[in-house]
Write a protein that holds these residues in place. Structure first.
Motif, PDB file in Angstrom:
ATOM      1  N   LEU A  41       0.808  -1.216   0.000  1.00 56.27           N
ATOM      2  CA  LEU A  41       0.000   0.000   0.000  1.00 56.27           C
ATOM      3  C   LEU A  41       0.846   1.272   0.000  1.00 56.27           C
ATOM      4  N   GLN A  42       2.151   1.142   0.155  1.00 55.50           N
ATOM      5  CA  GLN A  42       3.013   2.324   0.226  1.00 55.50           C
ATOM      6  C   GLN A  42       2.888   3.255  -0.977  1.00 55.50           C
ATOM      7  N   PRO A  43       2.807   2.725  -2.217  1.00 54.85           N
ATOM      8  CA  PRO A  43       2.716   3.632  -3.373  1.00 54.85           C
ATOM      9  C   PRO A  43       1.484   4.529  -3.372  1.00 54.85           C
ATOM     10  N   TRP A  44       0.454   4.192  -2.599  1.00 54.07           N
ATOM     11  CA  TRP A  44      -0.749   5.018  -2.555  1.00 54.07           C
ATOM     12  C   TRP A  44      -0.554   6.286  -1.735  1.00 54.07           C
ATOM     13  N   LYS A  45       0.483   6.347  -0.930  1.00 56.72           N
ATOM     14  CA  LYS A  45       0.718   7.524  -0.101  1.00 56.72           C
ATOM     15  C   LYS A  45       1.391   8.613  -0.947  1.00 56.72           C
ATOM     16  N   PRO A  46       0.881   9.840  -0.940  1.00 55.63           N
ATOM     17  CA  PRO A  46       1.524  10.922  -1.705  1.00 55.63           C
ATOM     18  C   PRO A  46       3.001  11.097  -1.343  1.00 55.63           C
ATOM     19  N   SER A  47       3.367  10.766  -0.135  1.00 55.47           N
ATOM     20  CA  SER A  47       4.767  10.901   0.289  1.00 55.47           C
ATOM     21  C   SER A  47       5.680   9.928  -0.441  1.00 55.47           C
ATOM     22  N   TYR A  48       5.121   8.834  -0.945  1.00 50.93           N
ATOM     23  CA  TYR A  48       5.925   7.832  -1.651  1.00 50.93           C
ATOM     24  C   TYR A  48       6.530   8.428  -2.909  1.00 50.93           C
ATOM     25  N   PRO A 380     -21.374   5.815  -4.550  1.00 52.38           N
ATOM     26  CA  PRO A 380     -21.116   4.661  -3.678  1.00 52.38           C
ATOM     27  C   PRO A 380     -21.678   4.858  -2.279  1.00 52.38           C
ATOM     28  N   VAL A 381     -22.084   3.760  -1.670  1.00 55.20           N
ATOM     29  CA  VAL A 381     -22.546   3.807  -0.286  1.00 55.20           C
ATOM     30  C   VAL A 381     -21.366   4.053   0.650  1.00 55.20           C
ATOM     31  N   LYS A 382     -20.200   3.482   0.311  1.00 49.85           N
ATOM     32  CA  LYS A 382     -18.987   3.723   1.090  1.00 49.85           C
ATOM     33  C   LYS A 382     -17.778   3.620   0.174  1.00 49.85           C
ATOM     34  N   GLY A 383     -16.637   4.081   0.670  1.00 45.84           N
ATOM     35  CA  GLY A 383     -15.419   4.045  -0.123  1.00 45.84           C
ATOM     36  C   GLY A 383     -14.913   2.628  -0.321  1.00 45.84           C
ATOM     37  N   ALA A 384     -13.970   2.478  -1.248  1.00 45.74           N
ATOM     38  CA  ALA A 384     -13.409   1.163  -1.566  1.00 45.74           C
ATOM     39  C   ALA A 384     -12.001   1.042  -1.013  1.00 45.74           C
ATOM     40  N   PRO A 385     -11.623  -0.140  -0.522  1.00 44.51           N
ATOM     41  CA  PRO A 385     -10.248  -0.348  -0.050  1.00 44.51           C
ATOM     42  C   PRO A 385      -9.261  -0.279  -1.205  1.00 44.51           C
ATOM     43  N   LEU A 386      -8.037   0.096  -0.897  1.00 48.79           N
ATOM     44  CA  LEU A 386      -6.986   0.193  -1.908  1.00 48.79           C
ATOM     45  C   LEU A 386      -6.460  -1.193  -2.258  1.00 48.79           C
ATOM     46  N   SER A 387      -6.011  -1.341  -3.487  1.00 51.24           N
ATOM     47  CA  SER A 387      -5.527  -2.643  -3.955  1.00 51.24           C
ATOM     48  C   SER A 387      -4.009  -2.681  -4.002  1.00 51.24           C
ATOM     49  N   LEU A 388      -3.474  -3.845  -4.296  1.00 51.25           N
ATOM     50  CA  LEU A 388      -2.031  -4.073  -4.298  1.00 51.25           C
ATOM     51  C   LEU A 388      -1.336  -3.207  -5.349  1.00 51.25           C
TER      52      LEU A 388
END
Length: 402
Positions: A41-48, A380-388
């Motif tokens: 999940l690290q690449p999803w962080k803007p800091s990455y 959407p009813v709720k947000g979606a989890p992030l993927s690999l």
């Protein structure tokens, strides 16, 4: 006295059950990898991406977040040794999915999704991105894999400019796919107009449908296609091979499928991961087929609108451009508070799907047109989890590999 003994026995039994449940829960958490760092999940962080000094790699780190067929992330990057603001995108032929995508159409659409994310990021970070598609000519379709290895999909040249806040940039960091429930509200007319107006090329267009008759017809195509796909052993096996059942596998491979893709998160995710790790058959064979069909039926029954991306032909160039338009659709939908889930099984081109492929094109495409993407849309009813996601440095072509 007998009543007291009976109550004690009940208490002991309940206590034993409670202890057993705690042990079972703890065991599933351990097997799942509850305490492992989620490196995928690290690449999803803007800091990455912000920590990367080379602007080309920085843009590639944003492109990495784009949607790709089967989440294979089939991209390779070659940095120009003579120009620090130039790089090439190659299709990673080792990540083809020959069973479900025998002509590599979805694979090439995925090249376009990457390019559009990189372009949006470039503008935000102060770079104009000039993208030249197939600068060394078309692939040799008779030697497709070799062509992919030697001919770039695109060359990207950056030019420094004043940084401009791109309205779509913040949405790069949201999951591109939401398989959860959508509200029943139809898209507003202004939303439809904005999304259908995203096309930059008259030969590639977006069509949104939300009337009852067309929704019912498309739902039928999609459901029937899921039944066909679930019955094709080679296709289901191809998907099963890239399913990551626990945190250890997800950190090791960082692409493919996981339980998050089914919208499961939190403690339930770890419960399912533990169970699937212990009992792999839960995600294979008949069980996987039934789950796939049920999930598809649930999706189409909770869909206020469908959208299609259609191209005038089915050339590699049109496939890539369709992918770029798809990324614009995803990001723009996010900005409007909408979510998207691809449901393109009826567009797949293996023999068992040929009847549905012909039927849906006969219904929704003009002569010569190809429907490149079919998705459901809604609030959407709720947000979606992030993927690999892989580490961006895995995409780089080293000098020694040439």
């Amino acid at each position: 006295m007998k009543g007291i003994r009976w109550r004690r026995r009940v208490i002991l039994i309940l206590s034993a059950i409670g202890v057993l449940l705690v042990i079972t829960f703890a065991s599933l958490m351990f097997i799942s990898g509850f305490f492992r760092e989620q490196k995928y999940l690290q690449p999803w962080k803007p800091s990455y991406s912000a920590a990367i000094t080379d602007p080309r790699v920085q843009l590639a780190a944003h492109g990495l977040l784009a949607a790709s067929s089967h989440n294979m992330q089939p991209w390779k990057i070659k940095l120009d040794s003579s120009n620090p603001l130039k790089f090439a995108l190659y299709a990673d032929s080792e990540r083809l999915s020959p069973a479900v995508d025998p002509y590599a159409r979805q694979f090439m659409v995925s090249q376009g999704t990457f390019l559009e994310y990189a372009r949006v990021a470039g503008e935000e970070l102060g770079y104009e991105t000039a993208i030249e598609l197939f600068p060394e000519g078309d692939y040799d379709e008779k030697r497709l894999v070799q062509s992919m290895r030697t001919k770039p999909v695109a060359v990207i040249t950056l030019t420094r400019m004043n940084s401009v806040s791109h309205p779509l940039y913040p949405y790069l960091f949201l999951s591109d796919t939401n398989r959860g429930a959508y509200r029943s509200d139809a898209l507003r007319a202004e939303q439809v107009d904005e999304l259908q107006g995203l096309q930059e090329n008259k030969d590639i267009s977006i069509k949104i449908v939300q009337d009852t008759d067309n929704k019912k017809r498309l739902a039928t195509y999609i459901t029937e296609a899921s039944i066909v796909e679930a019955g094709v052993e080679t296709v289901m096996e191809e998907s099963a091979k890239i399913f990551r059942s626990n945190e250890k596998e997800k950190n090791k491979y960082r692409y493919g499928f996981s339980v998050e893709g089914q919208g499961t998160d939190g403690l339930m995710r770890h419960m399912l991961q533990g169970l699937v790790t212990l009992f792999p058959s839960l995600n294979k064979g008949e069980a996987a087929s039934k789950q796939f069909i049920t999930s598809t039926e649930t999706s189409v029954n909770n869909t206020p609108a469908f959208a299609m991306i259609r191209s005038a032909d089915n050339s590699r160039l049109s496939q890539v451009r369709s992918g770029m338009l798809y990324s614009r659709l995803v990001l723009s939908a996010h900005r409007l508070g909408l979510a998207i889930q691809p449901l393109s099984q009826a567009l797949e081109e293996y023999p068992e799907m040929s009847r549905l492929y012909s039927d849906i094109h006969r219904s929704y495409a003009a002569d010569g047109e190809t429907i490149q993407m079919l998705v459901r849309m809604g609030t959407p009813v709720k947000g979606a989890p992030l993927s690999l996601r892989r580490d961006v440095h895995e995409l780089l072509i080293s000098e020694s590999s040439e």
